[in-house]
Scaffold this motif. Structure first.
Motif, PDB file in Angstrom:
ATOM      1  N   THR A  39      -1.706   0.413  -9.905  1.00 53.11           N
ATOM      2  CA  THR A  39      -0.963  -0.190 -11.028  1.00 53.11           C
ATOM      3  C   THR A  39      -0.316  -1.497 -10.599  1.00 53.11           C
ATOM      4  OG1 THR A  39       0.999   1.071 -10.415  1.00 53.11           O
ATOM      5  CG2 THR A  39      -0.428   2.025 -12.127  1.00 53.11           C
ATOM      6  N   ASP A  40      -0.005  -1.620  -9.309  1.00 53.06           N
ATOM      7  CA  ASP A  40       0.695  -2.792  -8.765  1.00 53.06           C
ATOM      8  C   ASP A  40       1.864  -3.235  -9.631  1.00 53.06           C
ATOM      9  OD1 ASP A  40       1.350  -4.798  -6.991  1.00 53.06           O
ATOM     10  OD2 ASP A  40       0.171  -6.281  -8.088  1.00 53.06           O
ATOM     11  N   VAL A  41       2.710  -2.311  -9.999  1.00 54.03           N
ATOM     12  CA  VAL A  41       3.965  -2.707 -10.651  1.00 54.03           C
ATOM     13  C   VAL A  41       4.785  -3.525  -9.645  1.00 54.03           C
ATOM     14  CG1 VAL A  41       6.169  -1.773 -11.454  1.00 54.03           C
ATOM     15  CG2 VAL A  41       4.010  -0.713 -12.197  1.00 54.03           C
ATOM     16  N   THR A  89       1.446   0.591  -5.519  1.00 55.67           N
ATOM     17  CA  THR A  89       2.536   0.194  -6.419  1.00 55.67           C
ATOM     18  C   THR A  89       3.788  -0.115  -5.622  1.00 55.67           C
ATOM     19  OG1 THR A  89       3.449   0.566  -8.620  1.00 55.67           O
ATOM     20  CG2 THR A  89       3.681   2.397  -7.037  1.00 55.67           C
ATOM     21  N   HIS A  90       4.693  -0.875  -6.269  1.00 56.10           N
ATOM     22  CA  HIS A  90       5.961  -1.272  -5.632  1.00 56.10           C
ATOM     23  C   HIS A  90       7.095  -0.610  -6.409  1.00 56.10           C
ATOM     24  CE1 HIS A  90       4.269  -4.718  -3.218  1.00 56.10           C
ATOM     25  NE2 HIS A  90       3.344  -4.655  -4.166  1.00 56.10           N
ATOM     26  N   ALA A  91       7.661   0.465  -5.852  1.00 53.42           N
ATOM     27  CA  ALA A  91       8.732   1.177  -6.568  1.00 53.42           C
ATOM     28  C   ALA A  91       9.939   0.284  -6.896  1.00 53.42           C
ATOM     29  CB  ALA A  91       9.161   2.404  -5.760  1.00 53.42           C
ATOM     30  N   PRO A  92      10.371  -0.607  -5.998  1.00 53.87           N
ATOM     31  CA  PRO A  92      11.569  -1.399  -6.322  1.00 53.87           C
ATOM     32  C   PRO A  92      11.324  -2.499  -7.342  1.00 53.87           C
ATOM     33  CG  PRO A  92      10.684  -2.066  -4.194  1.00 53.87           C
ATOM     34  CD  PRO A  92       9.877  -0.874  -4.629  1.00 53.87           C
ATOM     35  N   GLN A  93      10.094  -2.673  -7.751  1.00 51.07           N
ATOM     36  CA  GLN A  93       9.827  -3.712  -8.759  1.00 51.07           C
ATOM     37  C   GLN A  93       9.838  -3.169 -10.182  1.00 51.07           C
ATOM     38  OE1 GLN A  93       6.314  -6.016  -7.776  1.00 51.07           O
ATOM     39  NE2 GLN A  93       6.879  -6.124  -5.611  1.00 51.07           N
ATOM     40  N   VAL A  94       9.942  -1.842 -10.321  1.00 53.93           N
ATOM     41  CA  VAL A  94       9.909  -1.274 -11.683  1.00 53.93           C
ATOM     42  C   VAL A  94      11.020  -1.866 -12.563  1.00 53.93           C
ATOM     43  CG1 VAL A  94      10.050   0.852 -13.057  1.00 53.93           C
ATOM     44  CG2 VAL A  94       8.702   0.819 -10.947  1.00 53.93           C
ATOM     45  N   ALA A 116      -6.223 -11.473  -0.353  1.00 55.81           N
ATOM     46  CA  ALA A 116      -7.033 -12.351  -1.227  1.00 55.81           C
ATOM     47  C   ALA A 116      -6.782 -12.117  -2.711  1.00 55.81           C
ATOM     48  CB  ALA A 116      -8.514 -12.159  -0.904  1.00 55.81           C
ATOM     49  N   GLU A 117      -5.487 -12.208  -3.082  1.00 50.74           N
ATOM     50  CA  GLU A 117      -5.133 -11.939  -4.485  1.00 50.74           C
ATOM     51  C   GLU A 117      -5.239 -13.211  -5.314  1.00 50.74           C
ATOM     52  OE1 GLU A 117      -1.248 -10.240  -4.679  1.00 50.74           O
ATOM     53  OE2 GLU A 117      -1.149 -10.255  -6.877  1.00 50.74           O
ATOM     54  N   ASN A 118      -4.819 -14.346  -4.693  1.00 49.05           N
ATOM     55  CA  ASN A 118      -4.606 -15.552  -5.472  1.00 49.05           C
ATOM     56  C   ASN A 118      -5.022 -16.754  -4.613  1.00 49.05           C
ATOM     57  OD1 ASN A 118      -2.392 -17.758  -5.344  1.00 49.05           O
ATOM     58  ND2 ASN A 118      -2.186 -17.047  -7.445  1.00 49.05           N
ATOM     59  N   PRO A 154       2.747  -3.923   6.524  1.00 46.81           N
ATOM     60  CA  PRO A 154       2.953  -5.373   6.647  1.00 46.81           C
ATOM     61  C   PRO A 154       2.756  -5.965   5.248  1.00 46.81           C
ATOM     62  CG  PRO A 154       0.863  -4.691   7.684  1.00 46.81           C
ATOM     63  CD  PRO A 154       1.530  -3.445   7.188  1.00 46.81           C
ATOM     64  N   ARG A 155       3.789  -6.550   4.677  1.00 44.16           N
ATOM     65  CA  ARG A 155       3.703  -6.885   3.240  1.00 44.16           C
ATOM     66  C   ARG A 155       2.440  -7.675   2.923  1.00 44.16           C
ATOM     67  NH1 ARG A 155       8.148  -7.511  -0.755  1.00 44.16           N
ATOM     68  NH2 ARG A 155       6.913  -7.687  -2.632  1.00 44.16           N
ATOM     69  N   PHE A 156       2.312  -8.830   3.551  1.00 45.83           N
ATOM     70  CA  PHE A 156       1.039  -9.557   3.589  1.00 45.83           C
ATOM     71  C   PHE A 156       1.135 -10.571   4.713  1.00 45.83           C
ATOM     72  CE2 PHE A 156       1.533 -13.025  -0.052  1.00 45.83           C
ATOM     73  CZ  PHE A 156       2.872 -13.209   0.251  1.00 45.83           C
TER      74      PHE A 156
HETATM   75  N1  XAN Z   1       1.687 -10.045  -2.186  1.00 44.73           N
HETATM   76  C1  XAN Z   1       1.945  -9.409  -3.331  1.00 44.73           C
HETATM   77  N2  XAN Z   1       1.203  -9.242  -4.433  1.00 44.73           N
HETATM   78  C2  XAN Z   1       1.698  -8.533  -5.458  1.00 44.73           C
HETATM   79  O1  XAN Z   1       1.012  -8.397  -6.471  1.00 44.73           O
HETATM   80  N3  XAN Z   1       2.943  -7.995  -5.395  1.00 44.73           N
HETATM   81  C3  XAN Z   1       3.751  -8.127  -4.327  1.00 44.73           C
HETATM   82  O2  XAN Z   1       4.869  -7.624  -4.317  1.00 44.73           O
HETATM   83  C4  XAN Z   1       3.226  -8.862  -3.236  1.00 44.73           C
HETATM   84  N4  XAN Z   1       3.715  -9.184  -2.032  1.00 44.73           N
HETATM   85  C5  XAN Z   1       2.773  -9.883  -1.410  1.00 44.73           C
END
Ligand code: XAN
Length: 475
Positions: free
Chosen positions: A333-335, A79-84, A246-248, A215-217
């Motif tokens: 959860t990938d918030v 999850t990404h806390a700063p994205q909540v 490989a998300e998208n 490493p973010r991606f």
């Molecule tokens: N790739 C990502 N995918 C995602 O779902 N959230 C992110 O913040 C992110 N950064 C790189």
């Protein structure tokens, strides 16, 4: 202080396909928060005798009330806390547009430490109260802000991995690191800082809060940054690594163009020695067989984030196939790609995602198919496993958390399914109706409670949250 003995209904995952329902379980937790022993079934008339065999006379037993059960805490592997603060917005975008227009602008605000403190305090509180006892957090690129996140996690007593994003390209001018040296130095500083925060008092156990290399991606990291992070990781073999993969489809194409030498996306991370048994790979929606072979060989784990994958229109990860291959899988959860901080929501969408796979590939569900999981709906047992033991394995912490067993930490949720919890969708036990007398009948009831909690439960049903034996949250 002495041990605490709990008596009552317990649900305990045991494998990918099974779990125990124990209506009359006796479980003892020592003063350090470690499970000392479990007796799976003790009829009430046997209680004092069993306690006596443990050398316990006149001990206070905490009885779990009717309509409640205990289960291991949820593990959020991504999850990404700063994205909540952005949650529930930006669903019109796919990944790369969403990062540019929604995500990076919000994360840039965490340069302001006061903003970070305020936001993270409420974020971590909410995540604990939703039943997440272990959380893999992405912070931002900011060292100070990410230290604040670690401070707050530590002060609330949550088990967590906290990472500062490494990003030195393909990022906005106000949200980028100026050099490889600075990015790596700040990562090292965060590792040192978090290690001073939290040391385990139990020699065999790891500290509650730990750093994680992030490493973010591949897109936001140059070759030389990934190389330097691979070297840092080699010098720190116990430090976990987290990143996205490989998300998208557009992301995969862009990655291919930035790393023409690599055979595929996984090959980029493998080239820089970032794939190992404590690497957590988020998403893995579109993976080739070759990539899966690499992930399996390196024993890395996958964080399945189905809510995010639906919301950002990324696709459906064929998680059943990964399980058939013996790859470690947990839930995330990938918030705010995902729009809920709750692992319950990830459980629900993991179920739906598996059903989408099943009806997209109906031929593969026949008896002649050798698969156990691929293209079949995930069962309640598998969903429970992914949310607990699977997550623990992905975090390389399965010897310590994920289920109830002697020597493991007591990270537990007290789930209230009675109408007193105030959630009218979950009618587990109404108006104090008596429970059936036999243990066998109660097992059937408990089974039903678990499924209903997964699909209709929410924070109202999460009465208490324990981490390392300590009460840290709940209603
Ligand atoms: N790739 C990502 N995918 C995602 O779902 N959230 C992110 O913040 C992110 N950064 C790189």
């Amino acid at each position: 202080m002495s041990s605490v003995v709990y008596y009552g209904a317990v649900v305990n995952p045991t494998s990918l396909t099974s779990y125990s329902t124990l209506p009359r379980c006796l479980l003892s937790v020592d003063t350090a928060g470690t499970i000392e022993w479990i007796v799976e079934t003790v009829e009430s008339h046997e209680l004092q005798d069993v306690l006596a065999t443990k050398g316990l006379v006149d001990v206070h037993v905490v009885e779990i009330p009717d309509g409640m059960f205990i289960m291991p805490g949820f593990i959020d592997t991504h999850t990404h806390a700063p994205q909540v603060p952005n949650i529930g917005t930006g669903g019109q975008y796919e990944l790369l547009g969403w990062l540019e227009h929604i995500t990076f602008p919000m994360e840039a605000k965490f340069a302001d430490s006061e903003f970070a403190r305020k936001a993270y305090t409420s974020v971590v509180r909410r995540i604990i109260d939703s039943g997440t006892t272990t959380c893999c957090y992405y912070g931002t690129v900011h060292l100070e802000g990410t230290k604040i996140l670690a401070d707050i996690v530590h002060s609330f007593g949550q088990r967590a991995f906290v990472g500062k994003c490494n990003m030195n390209r393909e990022s906005p001018p106000n949200y980028i690191e100026p050099s490889v040296a600075i990015s790596v130095q700040k990562t090292q500083d965060l590792i040192t800082y978090i290690r001073t925060l939290s040391k385990s008092s139990i020699p065999t156990q790891e500290p509650l809060v730990q750093p994680i290399i992030t490493p973010r991606f591949a897109i936001t990291c140059t070759d030389d940054l990934l190389e330097a992070l691979g070297e840092l990781a080699a010098a720190e073999p116990t430090v976990r690594i987290q990143t996205h993969i490989a998300e998208n489809r557009s992301e995969i194409e862009f990655t291919r163009s930035l790393f023409p030498f690599a055979p595929h996306y996984a090959g980029v991370y493998d080239h820089f020695k970032l794939l190992r048994k404590n690497t957590i790979l988020a998403h893995a929606v579109h993976m080739s067989n070759e990539e899966l072979d690499v992930v399996k060989t390196r024993q890395s784990g996958i964080s399945h984030c189905p809510t995010s994958n639906f919301n950002l229109n990324s696709g459906v990860a064929p998680v059943g196939e990964y399980l058939d291959r013996g790859i470690k899988v947990g839930l995330g959860t990938d918030v705010s790609g995902g729009f809920s901080i709750s692992i319950l929501n990830a459980i629900q969408n993991a179920s739906i995602a598996s059903k989408v796979c099943a009806f997209q590939h109906p031929g593969h569900t026949t008896a002649s198919s050798p698969s156990t999981f691929a293209n079949k709906p995930l069962t309640v047992a598998t969903l429970l496993y992914l949310a607990t033991m699977g997550g623990a394995a992905v975090c390389d912490l399965d010897n310590q958390i994920g289920s109830f067993a002697r020597g493991k930490s007591f990270d537990a949720l007290f789930i209230n399914v009675s109408n007193a919890a105030g959630n009218p969708s979950l009618w587990g036990l109404i108006n104090g109706a008596p429970l059936p007398p036999t243990t066998e009948e109660r097992k059937v009831l408990l089974d039903g409670w678990l499924e209903r909690f997964f699909f209709c439960g929410d924070d109202r049903n999460i009465d208490k949250v324990y981490i390392q034996g300590r009460l840290v949250g709940g209603r």
